[in-house]
Write a protein that holds these residues in place. Structure first.
Motif, PDB file in Angstrom:
ATOM      1  N   ASP A 178      -4.149  11.096 -33.180  1.00 37.70           N
ATOM      2  CA  ASP A 178      -2.737  10.458 -33.285  1.00 37.70           C
ATOM      3  C   ASP A 178      -3.064   9.009 -32.546  1.00 37.70           C
ATOM      4  O   ASP A 178      -3.463   8.985 -31.322  1.00 37.70           O
ATOM      5  CB  ASP A 178      -1.699  10.917 -32.272  1.00 37.70           C
ATOM      6  CG  ASP A 178      -1.387  12.079 -32.896  1.00 37.70           C
ATOM      7  OD1 ASP A 178      -1.242  12.193 -34.285  1.00 37.70           O
ATOM      8  OD2 ASP A 178      -0.834  13.097 -32.240  1.00 37.70           O
ATOM      9  N   ARG A 191      -3.914   7.709 -29.038  1.00 39.36           N
ATOM     10  CA  ARG A 191      -3.085   8.545 -27.684  1.00 39.36           C
ATOM     11  C   ARG A 191      -3.424   9.816 -27.321  1.00 39.36           C
ATOM     12  O   ARG A 191      -3.672  10.050 -26.200  1.00 39.36           O
ATOM     13  CB  ARG A 191      -1.675   8.648 -28.433  1.00 39.36           C
ATOM     14  CG  ARG A 191      -1.085   7.248 -28.488  1.00 39.36           C
ATOM     15  CD  ARG A 191       0.649   7.361 -28.564  1.00 39.36           C
ATOM     16  NE  ARG A 191       1.007   8.243 -29.813  1.00 39.36           N
ATOM     17  CZ  ARG A 191       2.017   8.202 -30.510  1.00 39.36           C
ATOM     18  NH1 ARG A 191       2.757   7.317 -30.253  1.00 39.36           N
ATOM     19  NH2 ARG A 191       1.960   8.960 -31.472  1.00 39.36           N
ATOM     20  N   THR A 198      -1.441   4.775 -31.971  1.00 40.73           N
ATOM     21  CA  THR A 198      -0.387   3.863 -31.662  1.00 40.73           C
ATOM     22  C   THR A 198      -0.497   2.774 -32.902  1.00 40.73           C
ATOM     23  O   THR A 198      -1.425   2.506 -33.539  1.00 40.73           O
ATOM     24  CB  THR A 198      -0.398   3.027 -30.252  1.00 40.73           C
ATOM     25  OG1 THR A 198      -1.462   2.274 -30.341  1.00 40.73           O
ATOM     26  CG2 THR A 198      -0.241   4.109 -29.122  1.00 40.73           C
ATOM     27  N   ALA A 199       0.761   1.837 -33.124  1.00 41.17           N
ATOM     28  CA  ALA A 199       0.649   1.090 -33.906  1.00 41.17           C
ATOM     29  C   ALA A 199      -0.519   0.056 -33.878  1.00 41.17           C
ATOM     30  O   ALA A 199      -0.655  -0.659 -34.719  1.00 41.17           O
ATOM     31  CB  ALA A 199       2.099   0.092 -34.131  1.00 41.17           C
ATOM     32  N   ASP A 200      -0.905  -0.176 -32.723  1.00 46.40           N
ATOM     33  CA  ASP A 200      -2.030  -1.174 -32.521  1.00 46.40           C
ATOM     34  C   ASP A 200      -3.345  -0.639 -32.531  1.00 46.40           C
ATOM     35  O   ASP A 200      -4.380  -1.398 -32.243  1.00 46.40           O
ATOM     36  CB  ASP A 200      -1.601  -2.129 -31.285  1.00 46.40           C
ATOM     37  CG  ASP A 200      -1.675  -1.080 -29.899  1.00 46.40           C
ATOM     38  OD1 ASP A 200      -1.631   0.070 -30.146  1.00 46.40           O
ATOM     39  OD2 ASP A 200      -1.326  -1.689 -29.013  1.00 46.40           O
ATOM     40  N   GLY A 201      -3.472   0.648 -32.991  1.00 45.02           N
ATOM     41  CA  GLY A 201      -4.647   1.212 -33.079  1.00 45.02           C
ATOM     42  C   GLY A 201      -5.224   1.910 -31.939  1.00 45.02           C
ATOM     43  O   GLY A 201      -6.361   2.457 -32.076  1.00 45.02           O
ATOM     44  N   GLU A 202      -4.621   2.087 -30.945  1.00 48.16           N
ATOM     45  CA  GLU A 202      -4.990   2.871 -29.668  1.00 48.16           C
ATOM     46  C   GLU A 202      -5.120   4.241 -29.643  1.00 48.16           C
ATOM     47  O   GLU A 202      -3.890   4.917 -30.412  1.00 48.16           O
ATOM     48  CB  GLU A 202      -4.206   2.471 -28.545  1.00 48.16           C
ATOM     49  CG  GLU A 202      -4.541   1.270 -27.714  1.00 48.16           C
ATOM     50  CD  GLU A 202      -3.907   0.999 -26.319  1.00 48.16           C
ATOM     51  OE1 GLU A 202      -4.106   2.064 -25.608  1.00 48.16           O
ATOM     52  OE2 GLU A 202      -3.385  -0.126 -26.038  1.00 48.16           O
TER      53      GLU A 202
END
Length: 80
Positions: A28, A36, A30-34
């Motif tokens: 999974d 989670r 985040t929208a910025d590619g990190e």
């Protein structure tokens, strides 16, 4: 417990137990590619006593893929 992971796409694996697909392992982000976390989940909503070990829930979350592999009894990632 001979678990194996078969790569589907970046951050996505079929989870096999004794050669049968019984779940998935997915990343999974985040929208910025990190990243989670990672999730290991069963395909079927089995009653607790019918879930393969080490699953106590339908889904388990982990910080890294390495933690998932270790939790699954040092599962291997297939190279095909």
């Amino acid at each position: 417990m001979p678990y194996a992971l078969h790569r589907l796409a970046a951050g996505s694996f079929d989870l096999l137990l004794d050669g049968t697909v019984m779940g998935s392992v997915v990343r999974d982000i985040t929208a910025d590619g990190e990243v989670r976390h990672w999730r290991a989940e069963l395909l079927d909503d089995l009653p607790p006593l019918q879930r393969p070990q080490p699953f106590t829930e339908i889904e388990h979350r982990f910080d890294t893929l390495e933690e998932v592999l270790a939790w699954l009894g040092d599962a291997q990632i297939a190279n095909n």
